[in-house]
Design a protein around this motif. Structure first.
Motif, short mmCIF file in Angstrom:
data_model
loop_
_atom_site.label_atom_id
_atom_site.label_comp_id
_atom_site.label_asym_id
_atom_site.label_seq_id
_atom_site.Cartn_x
_atom_site.Cartn_y
_atom_site.Cartn_z
N GLY A 340 0.83 -1.20 0.00
CA GLY A 340 0.00 0.00 0.00
C GLY A 340 0.86 1.25 0.00
O GLY A 340 1.65 1.47 -0.91
N VAL A 341 0.73 2.06 1.04
CA VAL A 341 1.47 3.31 1.16
C VAL A 341 2.45 3.20 2.33
O VAL A 341 2.09 2.72 3.41
CB VAL A 341 0.51 4.50 1.40
CG1 VAL A 341 1.29 5.79 1.59
CG2 VAL A 341 -0.46 4.63 0.24
N SER A 342 3.68 3.61 2.11
CA SER A 342 4.65 3.71 3.20
C SER A 342 4.50 5.08 3.85
O SER A 342 4.38 6.09 3.15
CB SER A 342 6.08 3.54 2.66
OG SER A 342 6.25 2.25 2.11
N HIS A 359 3.57 -5.10 6.57
CA HIS A 359 3.00 -3.90 7.19
C HIS A 359 4.07 -3.13 7.94
O HIS A 359 4.15 -1.90 7.83
CB HIS A 359 1.87 -4.29 8.13
CG HIS A 359 1.25 -3.12 8.83
ND1 HIS A 359 0.39 -2.24 8.20
CD2 HIS A 359 1.39 -2.65 10.11
CE1 HIS A 359 0.02 -1.29 9.05
NE2 HIS A 359 0.62 -1.52 10.22
N LEU A 360 4.91 -3.83 8.68
CA LEU A 360 5.97 -3.17 9.43
C LEU A 360 6.93 -2.45 8.49
O LEU A 360 7.48 -1.39 8.84
CB LEU A 360 6.73 -4.19 10.28
CG LEU A 360 5.92 -4.88 11.38
CD1 LEU A 360 6.80 -5.86 12.14
CD2 LEU A 360 5.31 -3.86 12.33
N ALA A 361 7.13 -3.00 7.29
CA ALA A 361 8.01 -2.34 6.32
C ALA A 361 7.45 -1.00 5.90
O ALA A 361 8.20 -0.10 5.52
CB ALA A 361 8.21 -3.24 5.10
N GLY A 362 6.13 -0.84 5.95
CA GLY A 362 5.52 0.41 5.52
C GLY A 362 5.42 1.47 6.58
O GLY A 362 5.10 2.62 6.28
N ILE A 363 5.67 1.11 7.86
CA ILE A 363 5.56 2.11 8.94
C ILE A 363 6.91 2.38 9.59
O ILE A 363 6.97 3.01 10.65
CB ILE A 363 4.54 1.65 10.02
CG1 ILE A 363 5.04 0.40 10.76
CG2 ILE A 363 3.17 1.41 9.40
CD1 ILE A 363 4.20 0.02 11.96
N ALA A 378 1.80 -10.06 19.83
CA ALA A 378 1.64 -9.53 18.47
C ALA A 378 2.95 -8.88 18.00
O ALA A 378 3.57 -8.12 18.76
CB ALA A 378 0.51 -8.51 18.43
N PRO A 379 3.38 -9.16 16.78
CA PRO A 379 4.64 -8.58 16.27
C PRO A 379 4.66 -7.06 16.28
O PRO A 379 5.74 -6.46 16.36
CB PRO A 379 4.72 -9.14 14.85
CG PRO A 379 3.90 -10.38 14.87
CD PRO A 379 2.79 -10.12 15.84
N ILE A 380 3.50 -6.42 16.23
CA ILE A 380 3.45 -4.95 16.17
C ILE A 380 4.08 -4.35 17.42
O ILE A 380 4.67 -3.26 17.37
CB ILE A 380 1.99 -4.46 16.02
CG1 ILE A 380 1.94 -2.95 15.77
CG2 ILE A 380 1.17 -4.84 17.24
CD1 ILE A 380 2.50 -2.52 14.46
N PHE A 381 4.02 -5.07 18.56
CA PHE A 381 4.59 -4.53 19.79
C PHE A 381 6.11 -4.40 19.71
O PHE A 381 6.71 -3.57 20.39
CB PHE A 381 4.20 -5.41 20.98
CG PHE A 381 2.76 -5.27 21.38
CD1 PHE A 381 2.11 -4.05 21.30
CD2 PHE A 381 2.05 -6.36 21.86
CE1 PHE A 381 0.77 -3.92 21.66
CE2 PHE A 381 0.72 -6.25 22.24
CZ PHE A 381 0.07 -5.02 22.14
N GLY A 382 6.74 -5.23 18.87
CA GLY A 382 8.18 -5.14 18.72
C GLY A 382 8.63 -3.89 18.00
O GLY A 382 9.81 -3.51 18.07
N ALA A 383 7.69 -3.22 17.30
CA ALA A 383 8.02 -2.00 16.57
C ALA A 383 7.36 -0.78 17.20
O ALA A 383 7.30 0.29 16.57
CB ALA A 383 7.58 -2.14 15.10
N SER A 384 6.87 -0.92 18.44
CA SER A 384 6.11 0.15 19.08
C SER A 384 6.87 0.78 20.23
O SER A 384 7.68 0.15 20.90
CB SER A 384 4.77 -0.40 19.60
OG SER A 384 4.04 -1.01 18.55
N ASP A 385 6.57 2.05 20.46
CA ASP A 385 7.14 2.78 21.59
C ASP A 385 6.27 2.66 22.82
O ASP A 385 6.75 2.75 23.96
CB ASP A 385 7.32 4.26 21.21
CG ASP A 385 8.21 4.44 20.00
OD1 ASP A 385 9.43 4.35 20.16
OD2 ASP A 385 7.69 4.64 18.89
#
Length: 407
Positions: A340-342, A359-363, A378-385
């Protein structure tokens, strides 16, 4: 010339090569193996041949004996209709500046625009970090004609020999980059998310998602120059130097770094633009300063109004993951990720998003990420502050209530 070579004296017509080939690149006629137009020089037939009758001849890498003569990192800038340049061009100049520092080479922006272009796009590129801007003002370049731009760029590259050429993965960049690469007979890596460089050799390490986004592949181009890559908008930040105020003397000094180049008189496009129409799709989420991104974890389409309300209270745009677009909940222009969009917002609030690699590549460009998900793994937590484990509808509902109370 590269190609498949058959030794007629050794070939016994056994057809093992035909059975080994996965692209219909070889056939046996009159008891002799013969390559077809489908051959991709993969070498499967060479390994399968029991008598060693098949071999591959490959061209010597272009410039392979003289790689040291290539220098500098180029960014091909895409002009905007308003006289500026696309944001991704500025992002790439900033990243090229970082890549050039350990190599001690220059960053050169290349800008082709119509003779009547307004604004001062070249000055913006210098302020973003370009040591020099090669600008050509010619009406043949005004229409973003791929053929005209490709012939112009190829001539410049062959004359000045940059070691790396970067382009934004816009609709035009995705069309232009392969047209240039095939004329220069060099490699091209599309939609990169990470760019690094080997300080000693200048070898560009180009990383992008592969195999449907299930892993990250790092690609190099060791034997050809220039190395070419396209990068999606929003991957890298825009240089902070653009925020600095300029005095008239400073502006004049920067303009001195703009060099005018020409376009050969025999270059002509075969496409004529009859009319232009503006898209009615609205603003791109790639430009959002604050973004709320929702995933399948929100449960149902009926919960979208709550997410829109959160985005409204935060002054944010609304984005989503790919499954929501495929389900018809939101339009494609809302999709965030590799397909999609980065994006690179100042703040990204992720709601019910698991965090697939694409998805992580785009954010990756987001400055701060707050994630809400009921799955603590969830993998999203590894990329979260900031990580919030809980039912996303309950958490967002409470957050909306508190924001509304604050007015």
């Amino acid at each position: 010339m590269s190609g498949l070579v058959i030794d007629a004296e050794r070939c016994i017509g056994c057809k093992r090569c035909v059975r080994a080939c996965g692209s219909a690149g070889i056939e046996v006629r009159d008891r002799l193996a013969r390559p077809t137009a489908g051959c991709v020089l993969c070498g499967a037939c060479v390994d399968a041949c029991p008598v060693g009758a098949i071999s591959i001849v490959r061209d010597e890498p272009s410039g392979g004996h003289d790689l040291e003569s290539y220098r500098d990192i180029w960014v091909v800038a895409q002009p905007c209709p308003d006289g500026g340049v696309e944001r991704v061009s500025l992002e790439l100049v900033g990243r090229a500046r970082e890549l050039a520092a350990p190599r001690g080479c220059r960053v050169v922006a290349v800008l082709g625009e119509g003779s009547g272009a307004g604004g001062d796009a070249a000055l913006v590129l210098v302020r973003a970090g370009a040591d020099e801007v090669l600008r050509c003002r010619d009406d043949r370049l005004a229409a973003l004609d791929t053929e005209v731009h490709a012939r112009w760029l190829v001539g410049l590259v062959e004359e000045r020999r940059p070691e790396t050429v970067l382009m934004g993965a816009t609709a035009f960049g995705r069309e232009l980059a392969p047209a240039v690469a095939v004329r220069l007979r060099t490699g091209l890596t599309a939609d990169c998310t990470v760019l690094e460089i080997d300080r000693a050799t200048g070898q560009l390490q180009q990383t992008r998602p592969a195999f449907g986004g299930n892993l990250m592949a790092t690609i190099v181009c060791p034997g050809h120059r220039p190395q070419m890559a396209t990068v999606r908008p929003g991957i890298f930040p825009v240089p902070e130097t653009l925020d600095d105020a300029l005095s008239p003397l400073e502006a004049e000094a920067l303009r001195a770094r703009v060099s005018e180049v020409g376009l050969a008189p025999d270059v002509a496009g075969r496409v004529r633009v009859l009319e232009r129409e503006s898209s009615a799709a609205g603003a791109s989420i790639a430009d959002a300063d604050v973004l709320v991104v929702v995933g399948r974890g929100i449960g149902s389409k009926k919960n979208l109004p709550l997410m829109r309300r959160l985005a409204e209270l935060l002054g944010a745009e609304l984005g989503c993951t790919r499954p929501l677009v495929e389900a018809g909940w939101l339009e494609y222009r809302h999709q965030v990720g590799q397909t999609g969009v980065s994006v690179s917002p100042r703040l990204l609030v992720s709601v019910g998003v698991s965090g697939a690699i694409q998805h992580l590549a785009g954010i990756g460009g987001a400055q701060a990420v707050i994630a809400i998900n009921e799955d603590p793994d969830a993998p999203i937590f590894g990329a979260s502050d900031c990580c919030v484990v809980g039912d996303c509808i309950e958490v967002v509902g409470e957050l909306v209530r508190l924001l509304e109370e604050r007015g």
